[in-house]
Motif scaffolding. Structure first.
Motif, PDB file in Angstrom:
ATOM      1  N   ALA A  67       0.836  -1.204   0.000  1.00 34.13           N
ATOM      2  CA  ALA A  67       0.000   0.000   0.000  1.00 34.13           C
ATOM      3  C   ALA A  67       0.872   1.257   0.000  1.00 34.13           C
ATOM      4  O   ALA A  67       0.583   2.237  -0.689  1.00 34.13           O
ATOM      5  N   ARG A  68       1.941   1.210   0.785  1.00 30.38           N
ATOM      6  CA  ARG A  68       2.845   2.359   0.845  1.00 30.38           C
ATOM      7  C   ARG A  68       3.672   2.482  -0.430  1.00 30.38           C
ATOM      8  O   ARG A  68       3.866   3.591  -0.952  1.00 30.38           O
ATOM      9  N   MET A  69       4.151   1.360  -0.939  1.00 29.94           N
ATOM     10  CA  MET A  69       4.928   1.375  -2.174  1.00 29.94           C
ATOM     11  C   MET A  69       4.122   1.963  -3.325  1.00 29.94           C
ATOM     12  O   MET A  69       4.622   2.774  -4.109  1.00 29.94           O
ATOM     13  N   TYR A  70       2.868   1.549  -3.418  1.00 29.02           N
ATOM     14  CA  TYR A  70       1.972   2.038  -4.464  1.00 29.02           C
ATOM     15  C   TYR A  70       1.854   3.562  -4.373  1.00 29.02           C
ATOM     16  O   TYR A  70       1.975   4.281  -5.374  1.00 29.02           O
ATOM     17  N   TYR A  71       1.616   4.052  -3.154  1.00 27.92           N
ATOM     18  CA  TYR A  71       1.450   5.486  -2.946  1.00 27.92           C
ATOM     19  C   TYR A  71       2.737   6.250  -3.264  1.00 27.92           C
ATOM     20  O   TYR A  71       2.706   7.302  -3.907  1.00 27.92           O
ATOM     21  N   ILE A  87       8.700   6.399   5.160  1.00 28.12           N
ATOM     22  CA  ILE A  87       8.221   5.508   6.224  1.00 28.12           C
ATOM     23  C   ILE A  87       7.183   6.172   7.126  1.00 28.12           C
ATOM     24  O   ILE A  87       6.663   5.525   8.047  1.00 28.12           O
ATOM     25  N   ALA A  88       6.828   7.409   6.862  1.00 27.20           N
ATOM     26  CA  ALA A  88       5.897   8.139   7.738  1.00 27.20           C
ATOM     27  C   ALA A  88       4.447   7.780   7.420  1.00 27.20           C
ATOM     28  O   ALA A  88       3.628   8.639   7.072  1.00 27.20           O
ATOM     29  N   ILE A  89       4.097   6.529   7.588  1.00 25.97           N
ATOM     30  CA  ILE A  89       2.743   6.079   7.245  1.00 25.97           C
ATOM     31  C   ILE A  89       1.706   6.597   8.223  1.00 25.97           C
ATOM     32  O   ILE A  89       0.510   6.600   7.915  1.00 25.97           O
ATOM     33  N   TRP A  90       2.125   7.017   9.414  1.00 21.90           N
ATOM     34  CA  TRP A  90       1.165   7.551  10.386  1.00 21.90           C
ATOM     35  C   TRP A  90       0.566   8.863   9.925  1.00 21.90           C
ATOM     36  O   TRP A  90      -0.439   9.321  10.460  1.00 21.90           O
ATOM     37  N   GLU A  91       1.182   9.478   8.922  1.00 23.31           N
ATOM     38  CA  GLU A  91       0.646  10.718   8.372  1.00 23.31           C
ATOM     39  C   GLU A  91      -0.311  10.444   7.207  1.00 23.31           C
ATOM     40  O   GLU A  91      -0.793  11.364   6.561  1.00 23.31           O
ATOM     41  N   GLY A  92      -0.593   9.169   6.961  1.00 23.76           N
ATOM     42  CA  GLY A  92      -1.456   8.797   5.846  1.00 23.76           C
ATOM     43  C   GLY A  92      -0.620   8.339   4.655  1.00 23.76           C
ATOM     44  O   GLY A  92       0.594   8.190   4.744  1.00 23.76           O
ATOM     45  N   GLY A  93      -1.302   8.120   3.527  1.00 23.96           N
ATOM     46  CA  GLY A  93      -0.576   7.727   2.331  1.00 23.96           C
ATOM     47  C   GLY A  93      -0.469   6.230   2.149  1.00 23.96           C
ATOM     48  O   GLY A  93       0.579   5.716   1.756  1.00 23.96           O
ATOM     49  N   LEU A  94      -1.569   5.514   2.436  1.00 23.47           N
ATOM     50  CA  LEU A  94      -1.639   4.079   2.153  1.00 23.47           C
ATOM     51  C   LEU A  94      -2.700   3.883   1.077  1.00 23.47           C
ATOM     52  O   LEU A  94      -3.869   4.192   1.294  1.00 23.47           O
ATOM     53  N   ALA A  95      -2.296   3.392  -0.084  1.00 26.20           N
ATOM     54  CA  ALA A  95      -3.222   3.219  -1.200  1.00 26.20           C
ATOM     55  C   ALA A  95      -3.898   1.853  -1.111  1.00 26.20           C
ATOM     56  O   ALA A  95      -3.219   0.820  -1.067  1.00 26.20           O
ATOM     57  N   ILE A  96      -5.226   1.864  -1.095  1.00 29.92           N
ATOM     58  CA  ILE A  96      -5.982   0.623  -0.949  1.00 29.92           C
ATOM     59  C   ILE A  96      -5.652  -0.372  -2.055  1.00 29.92           C
ATOM     60  O   ILE A  96      -5.488  -1.571  -1.801  1.00 29.92           O
ATOM     61  N   GLY A  98      -2.941  -0.803  -3.726  1.00 32.97           N
ATOM     62  CA  GLY A  98      -1.653  -1.437  -3.452  1.00 32.97           C
ATOM     63  C   GLY A  98      -1.768  -2.478  -2.359  1.00 32.97           C
ATOM     64  O   GLY A  98      -1.193  -3.563  -2.447  1.00 32.97           O
ATOM     65  N   GLY A  99      -2.507  -2.147  -1.301  1.00 31.44           N
ATOM     66  CA  GLY A  99      -2.716  -3.091  -0.216  1.00 31.44           C
ATOM     67  C   GLY A  99      -3.435  -4.341  -0.674  1.00 31.44           C
ATOM     68  O   GLY A  99      -3.112  -5.453  -0.233  1.00 31.44           O
ATOM     69  N   LEU A 100      -4.403  -4.183  -1.570  1.00 35.15           N
ATOM     70  CA  LEU A 100      -5.137  -5.335  -2.085  1.00 35.15           C
ATOM     71  C   LEU A 100      -4.223  -6.262  -2.882  1.00 35.15           C
ATOM     72  O   LEU A 100      -4.317  -7.498  -2.762  1.00 35.15           O
ATOM     73  N   VAL A 101      -3.354  -5.677  -3.675  1.00 33.27           N
ATOM     74  CA  VAL A 101      -2.413  -6.494  -4.447  1.00 33.27           C
ATOM     75  C   VAL A 101      -1.540  -7.328  -3.506  1.00 33.27           C
ATOM     76  O   VAL A 101      -1.389  -8.535  -3.682  1.00 33.27           O
ATOM     77  N   GLY A 102      -0.984  -6.664  -2.485  1.00 35.87           N
ATOM     78  CA  GLY A 102      -0.135  -7.369  -1.540  1.00 35.87           C
ATOM     79  C   GLY A 102      -0.893  -8.431  -0.767  1.00 35.87           C
ATOM     80  O   GLY A 102      -0.402  -9.555  -0.568  1.00 35.87           O
ATOM     81  N   GLY A 103      -2.106  -8.098  -0.327  1.00 32.43           N
ATOM     82  CA  GLY A 103      -2.903  -9.041   0.440  1.00 32.43           C
ATOM     83  C   GLY A 103      -3.339 -10.241  -0.370  1.00 32.43           C
ATOM     84  O   GLY A 103      -3.279 -11.383   0.110  1.00 32.43           O
ATOM     85  N   VAL A 104      -3.767 -10.003  -1.610  1.00 32.17           N
ATOM     86  CA  VAL A 104      -4.226 -11.106  -2.465  1.00 32.17           C
ATOM     87  C   VAL A 104      -3.067 -12.032  -2.835  1.00 32.17           C
ATOM     88  O   VAL A 104      -3.208 -13.257  -2.816  1.00 32.17           O
ATOM     89  N   LEU A 105      -1.930 -11.450  -3.159  1.00 29.35           N
ATOM     90  CA  LEU A 105      -0.760 -12.281  -3.486  1.00 29.35           C
ATOM     91  C   LEU A 105      -0.355 -13.147  -2.291  1.00 29.35           C
ATOM     92  O   LEU A 105      -0.060 -14.348  -2.447  1.00 29.35           O
ATOM     93  N   THR A 106      -0.367 -12.547  -1.108  1.00 26.41           N
ATOM     94  CA  THR A 106      -0.027 -13.301   0.099  1.00 26.41           C
ATOM     95  C   THR A 106      -1.047 -14.406   0.340  1.00 26.41           C
ATOM     96  O   THR A 106      -0.688 -15.547   0.675  1.00 26.41           O
ATOM     97  N   GLY A 107      -2.328 -14.082   0.179  1.00 25.61           N
ATOM     98  CA  GLY A 107      -3.376 -15.072   0.363  1.00 25.61           C
ATOM     99  C   GLY A 107      -3.266 -16.225  -0.611  1.00 25.61           C
ATOM    100  O   GLY A 107      -3.487 -17.385  -0.244  1.00 25.61           O
ATOM    101  N   TYR A 108      -2.905 -15.917  -1.848  1.00 23.34           N
ATOM    102  CA  TYR A 108      -2.772 -16.963  -2.867  1.00 23.34           C
ATOM    103  C   TYR A 108      -1.647 -17.929  -2.506  1.00 23.34           C
ATOM    104  O   TYR A 108      -1.833 -19.156  -2.516  1.00 23.34           O
ATOM    105  N   VAL A 109      -0.485 -17.381  -2.165  1.00 19.50           N
ATOM    106  CA  VAL A 109       0.663 -18.220  -1.811  1.00 19.50           C
ATOM    107  C   VAL A 109       0.368 -19.031  -0.544  1.00 19.50           C
ATOM    108  O   VAL A 109       0.639 -20.233  -0.474  1.00 19.50           O
TER     109      VAL A 109
END
Length: 285
Positions: A67-71, A87-96, A98-109
């Motif tokens: 999510a952060r990499m995408y953003y 690395i300042a994710i507490w200030e926002g900047g997480l792209a949904i 991107g997070g979905l890509v990472g989560g789905v890939l992890t779930g698949y493996v």
């Protein structure tokens, strides 16, 4: 009167002087509630009790990184000049997306390693993912981000919003569309629809793909109202392009799986290892 409107404190509390931000608290809350919802259904569908707990250990950090990499990638000029902010994710900047890509890939493996159907796992997780997104948008509310264009206070009052939401939409002297709220409501409605569709006994994989279509359809229109969109070539909104690609891809996948017979199994079918072993023992007898 306007000068008295103060934004909410982004810091929830402190631990030994270390600030804990509402943004992170809300995201964690969404993940936990999503886990509870998914875990209960997973047990009913024959998955091990610890399946989603183990999956989350890997999926959450991977999704956050993606999510952060995408953003960062779509704001590359800024982060090349300010690398310390990456690395300042507490200030926002997480792209949904991107997070979905990472989560789905992890779930698949993870599903393949554990010997379970990815589509079965994805169908079970779909309402939980959308629930996490619906809750997570309130982190954007606290940070006063992911909002739309300028509107009047009267406009917001006509939406029957409470003052604490209206006041938080007062940013730098103007009021703005609460697009975080539009998306959160759209996602909550989607959770209800997906939970209902579980009873319909859809073909395996269709529930997850329905989630992709539902979220992408709403995101396409809501994104058009936002003022902080990530852009491609300075004139295409990234999230809108991705939404169209996901909708088309999901529809094609549904048609392909049906034509090739890959979606013969239904959502409520019991194909758990324990069930299979019992059937084998009966066949031997």
């Amino acid at each position: 009167m306007l000068s008295n409107v103060q934004p909410l404190n982004p810091v929830a509390f402190e631990i030994f002087g270390w600030p804990i931000y509402w943004y992170g608290v809300i995201i964690i809350l969404g993940a936990l509630l999503g886990y509870v919802l998914a875990n209960r259904e997973a047990i009913r569908r024959g998955l091990p009790k610890d399946f989603f707990a183990d999956l989350l250990i890997w999926a959450v950090p991977v999704a956050l990184v993606f999510a952060r990499m995408y953003y960062v990638i779509f704001n590359l000029d800024y982060y090349l000049e300010n690398p310390g902010q990456i690395i300042a994710i507490w200030e926002g900047g997480l792209a949904i997306h991107g997070g979905l890509v990472g989560g789905v890939l992890t779930g698949y493996v993870f599903a393949k390693i554990r010997g379970f159907s990815f589509w079965k796992v994805a169908d079970i997780a779909a309402p939980s993912i959308l629930l996490g997104q619906a809750i997570g948008r309130w982190g954007n509310f606290i940070n006063q981000e992911a909002h739309g264009g300028e509107v009047s206070r009267e406009f917001l009052e006509n939406l029957m919003l409470p003052d604490w939401i209206i006041n938080q939409m007062f940013i730098d002297g103007s009021y703005y569309h609460p697009t975080f709220l539009y998306e959160s409501i759209w996602s909550f409605i989607g959770v209800g629809i997906l939970l209902y569709l579980r009873r319909v006994n859809m073909r395996r994989g269709d529930l997850f793909l329905t989630y992709v279509i539902w979220y992408s359809f709403g995101r396409f229109f809501i994104e058009g109202l936002r003022t902080d969109s990530l852009m491609i070539f300075d004139f295409l909104r990234t999230a809108q392009v991705i939404s169209i690609v996901l909708i088309v891809g999901a529809v094609i996948t549904i048609i392909y799986r049906r034509k090739t017979g890959l979606s013969r199994i239904r959502y409520l079918s019991d194909d758990s290892p324990k069930k299979k072993n019992k059937n084998k023992k009966r066949e031997k007898k």
